[in-house]
Design an enzyme around this catalytic site. Structure first.
Site, PDB file in Angstrom:
ATOM      1  N   HIS A 115      62.400   7.124  52.296  1.00  0.00           N
ATOM      2  CA  HIS A 115      61.768   8.068  51.358  1.00  0.00           C
ATOM      3  C   HIS A 115      60.527   7.460  50.689  1.00  0.00           C
ATOM      4  O   HIS A 115      59.761   8.197  50.053  1.00  0.00           O
ATOM      5  CB  HIS A 115      62.754   8.501  50.267  1.00  0.00           C
ATOM      6  N   ASP A 160      69.059   9.973  59.703  1.00  0.00           N
ATOM      7  CA  ASP A 160      69.639  10.130  58.369  1.00  0.00           C
ATOM      8  C   ASP A 160      69.747  11.632  58.066  1.00  0.00           C
ATOM      9  O   ASP A 160      68.956  12.432  58.576  1.00  0.00           O
ATOM     10  CB  ASP A 160      68.713   9.451  57.349  1.00  0.00           C
ATOM     11  N   HIS A 188      68.911  13.096  55.456  1.00  0.00           N
ATOM     12  CA  HIS A 188      67.729  13.516  54.697  1.00  0.00           C
ATOM     13  C   HIS A 188      66.464  13.315  55.530  1.00  0.00           C
ATOM     14  O   HIS A 188      66.398  12.393  56.345  1.00  0.00           O
ATOM     15  CB  HIS A 188      67.610  12.691  53.403  1.00  0.00           C
ATOM     16  N   ASP A 248      74.589   9.150  56.468  1.00  0.00           N
ATOM     17  CA  ASP A 248      75.058  10.123  55.484  1.00  0.00           C
ATOM     18  C   ASP A 248      75.177  11.540  56.059  1.00  0.00           C
ATOM     19  O   ASP A 248      75.446  12.489  55.330  1.00  0.00           O
ATOM     20  CB  ASP A 248      74.173  10.108  54.221  1.00  0.00           C
TER      21      ASP A 248
HETATM   22 ZN   LIG Z   1      69.927   9.951  53.383  1.00  0.00          ZN
END
Ligand SMILES: [Zn+2]
Length: 345
Positions: free
Chosen positions: A121, A158, A160, A245
């Site tokens: 991120h 991931d 995200h 995740d």
């Molecule tokens: Zn994540």
């Protein structure tokens, strides 16, 4: 080859999901695994300023360095630092660099940088989303600038979207960024119409999938989008933002992957690396917040790197019914420049 960032431990907030217990659980499971004696563990070394500055603005590096003067600091509402976070983050980036160095030579060893804090991120200018430095981006840039690698593919699995990695390479034609992630979900980026800009047009491939997507949906996306994209791009090495995740037990994720499903994804990426780039593949750990799921996925990933597919999934499948992602695949193949006949990003 497993590169371990032991300096991670003092970057900790025990009540935060991104906590030191994550990596401790993963390492404990790895050392207890039957194939542990065949794994080479290497200690991470800190990345130097030049490697970090190759992807991040001075202001970001200065802020993380300054945070070491504070007992505890919050960069944003979910990204903390401690007095040890600068060291931990520097060694996390260094581990990713060592992983890429392990695969860039004439006798590549598939590598896994077991790091925290995570990185994907962090944009060029902003630490965010538990991430201080963008480990995988620093490794990719290191490969290009210092190891003579021309084309790098980064595959982000991931749950995200890896907005930071996308941001850093959005205008770069020689870095393919490919992400499969849940949508809608933090950080809100990763629409499939985000495909790169300027010289990088077509070198970003986003596959946003609905909540509940699981192993079958991911397998379909690999078959119709990710593998064809990698074959077309012809990378010289493949880096994987290995976030776990998306597992069905994860408290933050909204997908329903299993350990077996994650292991299969990494196995497929290893096969593409064998086909396209002499087996040059390295994983860099990102998210994964259920300790048992994270630990089992890390063990599964090392099986896949070792070419073994006969894993025993200790947590089993989600048992939930999955949404059909065929319409998303059809839409992306119809309009993404990477799949237009005759064009190469
Ligand atoms: Zn994540």
């Amino acid at each position: 080859m497993i590169i371990v960032n032991s300096r991670h431990a003092a970057h900790d907030q025990p009540r935060h999901v991104e906590r030191a217990a994550r990596l401790s659980a993963a390492l404990e499971a790895l050392h207890a695994a039957p194939h542990a004696s065949g794994l080479a563990f290497i200690e991470a070394q800190p990345a130097d300023d030049a490697s970090i500055r190759a992807v991040h603005a001075d202001t970001l590096l200065d802020r993380v360095r300054w945070s070491a003067t504070q007992a505890g600091f919050w960069i944003d509402h979910d990204t903390y630092t401690t007095a040890a976070s600068h060291d931990a983050a520097r060694c996390g980036a260094g581990a990713a660099i060592q992983a890429v160095e392990g695969i860039a030579g004439s006798t590549p060893q598939r590598s896994f940088a077991l790091v925290r804090p995570p990185g994907h991120h962090a944009t060029a200018t902003r630490s965010m989303g538990f991430c201080l430095f963008n480990n995988v981006a620093i490794a990719a840039q290191h490969a290009r600038a210092r190891l003579g690698v021309g084309r790098v593919a980064i595959v982000d699995i991931d749950v995200h979207h890896g907005n930071g990695t996308q941001d850093i390479f959005y205008q770069q034609p020689d870095v393919l960024f490919c992400s499969i992630h849940a949508a809608p979900l933090y950080p809100g980026t990763g629409d499939d119409r985000e495909t790169g800009s300027g010289p990088g047009s077509g070198a970003t491939l986003n596959i946003p999938v609905p909540h509940g997507t699981g192993d079958a949906g991911a397998a379909l996306a690999f078959t119709h989008l990710i593998e064809p994209a990698l074959r077309r791009f012809q990378p010289e090495l493949i880096l994987v933002s290995a976030g776990f995740d998306g597992h069905h037990r994860d408290p933050l994720g909204l997908l329903t992957y299993s350990v077996a499903g994650y292991t299969a994804m990494i196995g497929r990426l290893c096969a593409i690396a064998d086909e396209c780039c002499g087996g040059r593949i390295a994983l860099v750990l990102e998210g994964g917040y259920d300790l048992a799921a994270l630990a089992a996925c890390v063990v599964g990933a090392t099986h896949a790197l070792a070419g073994r597919h006969d894993i025993d999934d200790p947590l089993g499948p989600s048992g939930q019914r999955e949404p059909d992602i065929t319409p998303i695949i059809t839409r992306i193949t119809a309009r993404h420049p990477l799949f237009a006949t005759g064009t190469t990003p």
